[in-house]
Scaffold this active site. Sequence first.
Site, PDB file in Angstrom:
ATOM      1  N   LYS A  94      -1.777  -5.486  -4.783  1.00 11.72           N
ATOM      2  CA  LYS A  94      -1.718  -4.439  -3.548  1.00 11.72           C
ATOM      3  C   LYS A  94      -1.784  -5.581  -2.046  1.00 11.72           C
ATOM      4  O   LYS A  94      -2.228  -6.498  -2.125  1.00 11.72           O
ATOM      5  CB  LYS A  94      -2.632  -3.638  -3.426  1.00 11.72           C
ATOM      6  CG  LYS A  94      -2.337  -2.285  -2.746  1.00 11.72           C
ATOM      7  CD  LYS A  94      -1.495  -1.342  -3.590  1.00 11.72           C
ATOM      8  CE  LYS A  94      -1.428  -0.045  -2.916  1.00 11.72           C
ATOM      9  NZ  LYS A  94      -0.755   0.922  -3.849  1.00 11.72           N
TER      10      LYS A  94
HETATM   11  P1  NAD Z   1       2.952   8.300   3.238  1.00 12.30           P
HETATM   12  O1  NAD Z   1       2.676   7.279   4.349  1.00 12.30           O
HETATM   13  O2  NAD Z   1       4.355   8.404   2.892  1.00 12.30           O
HETATM   14  O3  NAD Z   1       2.104   9.725   3.461  1.00 12.30           O
HETATM   15  C1  NAD Z   1       0.780   9.744   3.687  1.00 12.30           C
HETATM   16  C2  NAD Z   1       0.506  11.016   4.191  1.00 12.30           C
HETATM   17  O4  NAD Z   1      -1.182  11.311   4.118  1.00 12.30           O
HETATM   18  C3  NAD Z   1       0.970  11.400   5.404  1.00 12.30           C
HETATM   19  O5  NAD Z   1       1.333  12.741   5.334  1.00 12.30           O
HETATM   20  C4  NAD Z   1      -0.268  11.293   6.340  1.00 12.30           C
HETATM   21  O6  NAD Z   1      -0.090  11.967   7.443  1.00 12.30           O
HETATM   22  C5  NAD Z   1      -1.408  11.972   5.465  1.00 12.30           C
HETATM   23  N1  NAD Z   1      -2.641  11.301   5.974  1.00 12.30           N
HETATM   24  C6  NAD Z   1      -3.004  10.219   6.298  1.00 12.30           C
HETATM   25  N2  NAD Z   1      -4.548  10.034   6.575  1.00 12.30           N
HETATM   26  C7  NAD Z   1      -4.794  11.253   6.360  1.00 12.30           C
HETATM   27  C8  NAD Z   1      -5.995  12.135   6.458  1.00 12.30           C
HETATM   28  N3  NAD Z   1      -7.000  11.462   6.892  1.00 12.30           N
HETATM   29  N4  NAD Z   1      -6.250  13.357   6.238  1.00 12.30           N
HETATM   30  C9  NAD Z   1      -4.896  14.001   5.729  1.00 12.30           C
HETATM   31  N5  NAD Z   1      -3.766  13.487   5.708  1.00 12.30           N
HETATM   32  C10 NAD Z   1      -3.678  12.122   5.752  1.00 12.30           C
HETATM   33  O7  NAD Z   1       2.405   7.559   1.856  1.00 12.30           O
HETATM   34  P2  NAD Z   1       2.505   7.980   0.384  1.00 12.30           P
HETATM   35  O8  NAD Z   1       3.369   6.877  -0.031  1.00 12.30           O
HETATM   36  O9  NAD Z   1       2.817   9.397   0.298  1.00 12.30           O
HETATM   37  O10 NAD Z   1       1.229   7.565  -0.217  1.00 12.30           O
HETATM   38  C11 NAD Z   1       0.092   8.453  -0.248  1.00 12.30           C
HETATM   39  C12 NAD Z   1      -0.751   8.196  -1.471  1.00 12.30           C
HETATM   40  O11 NAD Z   1      -0.277   7.953  -2.760  1.00 12.30           O
HETATM   41  C13 NAD Z   1      -1.601   7.000  -0.939  1.00 12.30           C
HETATM   42  O12 NAD Z   1      -2.830   6.813  -1.676  1.00 12.30           O
HETATM   43  C14 NAD Z   1      -0.660   5.951  -2.053  1.00 12.30           C
HETATM   44  O13 NAD Z   1      -1.547   4.670  -2.312  1.00 12.30           O
HETATM   45  C15 NAD Z   1      -0.593   6.668  -3.219  1.00 12.30           C
HETATM   46  N6  NAD Z   1       0.539   6.331  -4.052  1.00 12.30           N
HETATM   47  C16 NAD Z   1       1.929   6.082  -3.245  1.00 12.30           C
HETATM   48  C17 NAD Z   1       2.986   5.718  -4.313  1.00 12.30           C
HETATM   49  C18 NAD Z   1       4.316   5.728  -3.901  1.00 12.30           C
HETATM   50  O14 NAD Z   1       5.154   5.536  -4.684  1.00 12.30           O
HETATM   51  N7  NAD Z   1       4.579   5.880  -2.598  1.00 12.30           N
HETATM   52  C19 NAD Z   1       2.517   5.544  -5.785  1.00 12.30           C
HETATM   53  C20 NAD Z   1       1.401   5.601  -6.233  1.00 12.30           C
HETATM   54  C21 NAD Z   1       0.459   5.996  -5.295  1.00 12.30           C
END
Ligand code: NAD
Length: 444
Positions: free
Chosen positions: A130
């Site tokens: 990561k």
């Molecule tokens: P993103 O940046 O597209 O979205 C993040 C979202 O979380 C946004 O809506 C933001 O406003 C919100 N957010 C941030 N801090 C917050 C808080 N304190 N309270 C409430 N909402 C909050 O990111 P993403 O790619 O959707 O990733 C989200 C989660 O999923 C992360 O934990 C990431 O590691 C995990 N994840 C993502 C992927 C991927 O393919 N993108 C894969 C596996 C896991």
Amino acid sequence: MIEVKPAHTEAPASRDGNIATDKAAQKGRSLYDNVVKQFNKAADLMRLDPNIQSILEKTANEIIVHFPVKMDDGRIEMFTGYRVQHNNALGPFKGGLRFHPSVDIDEVRALATWMTWKTALAGVPFGGAKGGIQIDPSNYSIEELERITRRFTFALGNNIGPEYDIPAPDVNTNAQIMAWILDTYLSTMPPHERFRSTHVVTGKPVKSGGSLGREKATGQGVVYMIQEWAKDHAFNLKGAKYLVQGFGNVGSWVARLMKPLGAKLIAVEDITGAITNAGGIDPDDLAEHVKRAGGVNGYRKGSQIDHETFLRMDADIFIPAAMESQITAHTAPLLRVGLVAEAANGPTDPEGDEILQARRIEVLPDILSNSGGVIVSYFEWLQNKRSEFWDIEEVDSKLRKKIVGTYERVRAAVRDLGTDWRTAAYVVALSHLERVYKERGIFP
Ligand code: NAD
């Protein structure tokens, strides 16, 4: 330990123990401590070989780079970027890149380790890594973000590579950022090697070598898992009420894919606030609003609520899809749901987990339920290597088969071991790694 390859010219690609300890101490509670707690619980239950336990509880490489970037107004700003490579026993290191102010060595170390468990559990031939940059991207112009991304890629140098360590999107990064990484990486290669290297990143735009279905893959995987859970519990998803925390890539896709199943989204929270509508929120309409407004705040077909009211909403399913450590000793008692389907990485800390278990709230753990992203990243990597382009039906059906197969293995482990889903998922993942280490032995 695996040697860190030298970076191009930004030399300080270092293993840095001191910064790690200092930062963790400043934050009080280390996220990596949570990883170790979960790991030890499963290792004790399965009686993991202590030699292999000692290998897996350490990261292989921790790379920290400090690099300068020219801002739009001519100033030079220094940035700090990280890449932690936890383990590559099963294949090249693999994991997302995050742009967020909370990125530090402790967070990245935890996220890299979860990636090792996730890839081992899913049965894709990757290890875990990561990375990220400690920035709030909303403070920078698009042009600045492009320069920051490119210079970070250059600073990482040969620490990433299509057969060595393959980044992907995560919080605040997307297909466009992957395209800049790809272009920068290829530009530093000899011309005859460039087009053998497009699999250096996954989650690229489709026209630049990305896979159909990758953007929605993590959300799609979460929905497949919720469907399996519903089947097992004879639970009808039609009309089921659910809450989503985080409405970015993962959260918005989960909601959009739950819509055709007839489930009702009754509240959403993101960094800008929380909204509710007891009659149901249309995820596509909300996604349009978020695109325009930058967050859920101000959505007119819902009323604003505070964080605690959001967590206390009466619903069937809670889907955390934002940041880690959201379900804790303080917040777990507030939840009024039957299932937590973890779309984010590490949304539940060990104390939160114990409270959910005591309250008989079921948990589909992150390393299982959000593995759709890395599974389709693997498909993208394969397509690039083979110069193939799969249609969406092929991607979706292969994803479904793979993730449902994993769900079934974890379900069997839950029954055999009489344990919770997270521990069972860890045992399946760790058994895979243990077996590979035993087959190969330790060099020399
Ligand atoms: P993103 O940046 O597209 O979205 C993040 C979202 O979380 C946004 O809506 C933001 O406003 C919100 N957010 C941030 N801090 C917050 C808080 N304190 N309270 C409430 N909402 C909050 O990111 P993403 O790619 O959707 O990733 C989200 C989660 O999923 C992360 O934990 C990431 O590691 C995990 N994840 C993502 C992927 C991927 O393919 N993108 C894969 C596996 C896991």
